[in-house]
Scaffold this motif. Structure first.
Motif, PDB file in Angstrom:
ATOM      1  N   ASN A  43       0.838  -1.197   0.000  1.00 27.04           N
ATOM      2  CA  ASN A  43       0.000   0.000   0.000  1.00 27.04           C
ATOM      3  C   ASN A  43       0.870   1.242   0.000  1.00 27.04           C
ATOM      4  O   ASN A  43       2.098   1.173   0.072  1.00 27.04           O
ATOM      5  CB  ASN A  43      -0.975  -0.011   1.191  1.00 27.04           C
ATOM      6  N   SER A  44       0.228   2.384  -0.047  1.00 26.55           N
ATOM      7  CA  SER A  44       0.956   3.639  -0.268  1.00 26.55           C
ATOM      8  C   SER A  44       1.765   4.105   0.926  1.00 26.55           C
ATOM      9  O   SER A  44       2.436   5.143   0.857  1.00 26.55           O
ATOM     10  CB  SER A  44      -0.032   4.745  -0.675  1.00 26.55           C
ATOM     11  N   ALA A  45       1.744   3.362   2.037  1.00 20.29           N
ATOM     12  CA  ALA A  45       2.630   3.695   3.158  1.00 20.29           C
ATOM     13  C   ALA A  45       4.095   3.476   2.777  1.00 20.29           C
ATOM     14  O   ALA A  45       5.000   4.022   3.422  1.00 20.29           O
ATOM     15  CB  ALA A  45       2.283   2.843   4.377  1.00 20.29           C
ATOM     16  N   TYR A  46       4.322   2.716   1.720  1.00 20.06           N
ATOM     17  CA  TYR A  46       5.684   2.391   1.290  1.00 20.06           C
ATOM     18  C   TYR A  46       5.948   3.018  -0.072  1.00 20.06           C
ATOM     19  O   TYR A  46       5.027   3.154  -0.897  1.00 20.06           O
ATOM     20  CB  TYR A  46       5.862   0.872   1.224  1.00 20.06           C
ATOM     21  N   ARG A  64       7.708  -1.067  -3.734  1.00 16.10           N
ATOM     22  CA  ARG A  64       6.566  -1.881  -4.147  1.00 16.10           C
ATOM     23  C   ARG A  64       6.797  -2.501  -5.525  1.00 16.10           C
ATOM     24  O   ARG A  64       6.461  -3.669  -5.766  1.00 16.10           O
ATOM     25  CB  ARG A  64       5.307  -1.020  -4.140  1.00 16.10           C
ATOM     26  N   LYS A  93      -2.446   6.014  13.466  1.00 15.19           N
ATOM     27  CA  LYS A  93      -2.058   6.069  12.062  1.00 15.19           C
ATOM     28  C   LYS A  93      -0.658   5.501  11.884  1.00 15.19           C
ATOM     29  O   LYS A  93       0.352   6.206  11.956  1.00 15.19           O
ATOM     30  CB  LYS A  93      -2.123   7.515  11.544  1.00 15.19           C
ATOM     31  N   GLU A  94      -0.598   4.214  11.657  1.00 13.02           N
ATOM     32  CA  GLU A  94       0.660   3.514  11.422  1.00 13.02           C
ATOM     33  C   GLU A  94       0.345   2.147  10.841  1.00 13.02           C
ATOM     34  O   GLU A  94      -0.777   1.650  10.959  1.00 13.02           O
ATOM     35  CB  GLU A  94       1.463   3.356  12.716  1.00 13.02           C
ATOM     36  N   GLN A  95       1.311   1.540  10.197  1.00 17.08           N
ATOM     37  CA  GLN A  95       1.158   0.182   9.703  1.00 17.08           C
ATOM     38  C   GLN A  95       1.248  -0.780  10.882  1.00 17.08           C
ATOM     39  O   GLN A  95       2.108  -0.627  11.751  1.00 17.08           O
ATOM     40  CB  GLN A  95       2.249  -0.136   8.672  1.00 17.08           C
ATOM     41  N   GLU A 129       8.427   3.321  10.337  1.00 14.22           N
ATOM     42  CA  GLU A 129       7.860   2.259   9.516  1.00 14.22           C
ATOM     43  C   GLU A 129       8.985   1.357   9.008  1.00 14.22           C
ATOM     44  O   GLU A 129      10.004   1.844   8.514  1.00 14.22           O
ATOM     45  CB  GLU A 129       7.083   2.839   8.341  1.00 14.22           C
ATOM     46  N   ASP A 162      12.095   3.164   7.142  1.00 18.13           N
ATOM     47  CA  ASP A 162      11.819   4.579   6.915  1.00 18.13           C
ATOM     48  C   ASP A 162      12.729   5.450   7.783  1.00 18.13           C
ATOM     49  O   ASP A 162      12.284   6.163   8.685  1.00 18.13           O
ATOM     50  CB  ASP A 162      10.351   4.882   7.209  1.00 18.13           C
TER      51      ASP A 162
END
Length: 407
Positions: free
Chosen positions: A197-200, A205, A304-306, A357, A373
């Protein structure tokens, strides 16, 4: 007939619901700091054993590395160590509801076995519900083993496998399948433009996708099949014409496996304590806003975190332990009444500001990719990912968490 369980009226009772990475890490930290003369600790989990999540996708594919023996650890007396040795209690049961006390007073946990367990401090660490391949039964170790054997037989019998969802579960399951079945057609379909997903970052990806494709795993991104088609489908249930994706591609698997994202395991809680996504609303001290003696950590929190086991064990649990001890100390100073000073405003409390992250996604035993991150965002490839996780899936570390050593 329900039984009311108060283990020692002279002690305050700490109840931990959930024996996964977060719950066990918290329990182990309490075992070195708690005074067993003043406090009793109870662990409640729906299963009789810990399911070590990092190893479960390899576990359900084949008997590689004897993982049934090495990665399934029963709860028991060994679960309580150091100061809690002989002073802890494990209960296998599912929580039906929680009767919260007023203004931080004692409450009760109502279980499906008819028991009602009183608490002075409650910790919720019930984690996530996972897609079917790793949605293990709860009733017994025998049922868990039968589930594993059934999944292995299912994968072995399939001639064309479709994985619906390209998050970490889909990616890692594809890699494990390719290790065991070198030539079997395997496809991942994922609604987003890239895997995960867009957290990375996109570079990470895309790199994962290239790794999979280099192993002859078909990856379809930006596409989907209907939710009804995405349920597990055995070879006798697949339509002869196959499935048509939203983009018009025809897929003809004989096994369809849901590998989409997880959901927080919070169905036992009232909706007013939950966010719109079903996560538990917390203060930065991990307390529930309206219940200062109730804490939540791990996958279930509205932050708000993975979500990851590492965050629960190494970033959440230490702060929760510190705040529980502070709460109990303040409660004791108040003569047993609910703590008069809210931890949320206390300068001595541990506040959570999030964690970096990081993720290691395996691709079989010899490959994978890792992302941290820090600095500009650091990515590592197969060699380091294999060293960190892929080769042994952290199985050697389980005993240090559970206190159990397989025979």
């Amino acid at each position: 007939m329900s039984t009311y369980k108060k283990f020692d009226n002279d002690k305050s009772t700490i109840v931990i619901v959930g024996g996964g990475a977060g719950g066990l890490s918290l329990l182990n930290r309490l075992s070195t700091t708690i005074d067993p003369e003043k406090h009793a600790v109870i662990l409640i989990d729906a299963r009789p054993t810990l399911m070590h999540l990092p190893s479960t996708l390899r576990l359900v594919v084949s008997d590689t590395d004897d993982l049934i023996r090495r990665s399934i650890h029963p709860y028991g007396d060994h679960t309580f160590r150091n100061k809690l040795k002989g002073n802890g209690t494990f209960i296998q049961a599912t929580v039906q509801r929680i009767d919260f006390g007023d203004d931080g007073g004692s409450g009760q946990v109502v279980l499906d076995n008819g028991e009602i367990v009183a608490y002075d401090v409650l910790v919720l660490a019930t984690g996530s519900t996972w897609p079917r391949p790793i949605a293990f039964p709860t009733e017994s170790t025998k049922a868990i083993t039968e589930h594993i054997q059934a999944r292995r037989a299912e994968f072995a019998a399939a001639t064309n496998i479709l994985l619906v969802g390209g998050g970490s579960v889909g990616i890692e399951l594809a890699g494990e399948l390719r290790d065991v079945f070198p030539s079997k057609p395997i496809t991942i379909i994922h609604r987003d433009a890239h895997l995960l997903n867009s957290a990375y970052p996109d570079k990470f990806r895309i790199g994962i996708q290239k790794q999979l494709e280099d192993r002859n795993i078909t990856v379809l991104t930006g596409d989907a099949i209907t939710a009804s088609d995405a349920s597990d489908v055995s070879s006798s249930q697949v339509p002869k014409e196959g499935f048509i994706t939203e983009k018009g591609q025809i897929l003809k698997p004989d096994l369809v496996v849901p590998t989409w994202g997880t959901r927080p395991n919070t169905s036992y809680l009232p909706s007013d304590l939950l966010s719109s996504t079903g996560h538990v609303k917390i203060l930065p001290t991990f307390q529930l806003p309206s219940h200062p003696n109730v804490f939540a950590l791990g996958d279930i929190i509205d932050w708000k975190e993975q979500k990851s086991a590492a965050k629960a064990a190494y970033f959440h649990a230490p702060k929760v332990v510190k705040n529980i001890l502070l709460y109990l100390r303040e409660r004791g100073e108040a003569g047993g009444a609910p703590a008069s000073v809210e931890l949320a405003t206390s300068k001595r409390s541990a506040k959570y500001n999030g964690a970096i992250e990081m993720i290691v996604v395996t691709n079989g035993k010899a490959s994978g990719m890792a992302y941290f991150d820090i600095l500009w965002g650091i990515t590592f490839g197969g060699w380091l990912s294999s060293l960190l996780k892929s080769k042994n899936l952290l199985v050697s570390k389980i005993s240090s968490i559970t206190g159990y050593t397989p025979a």
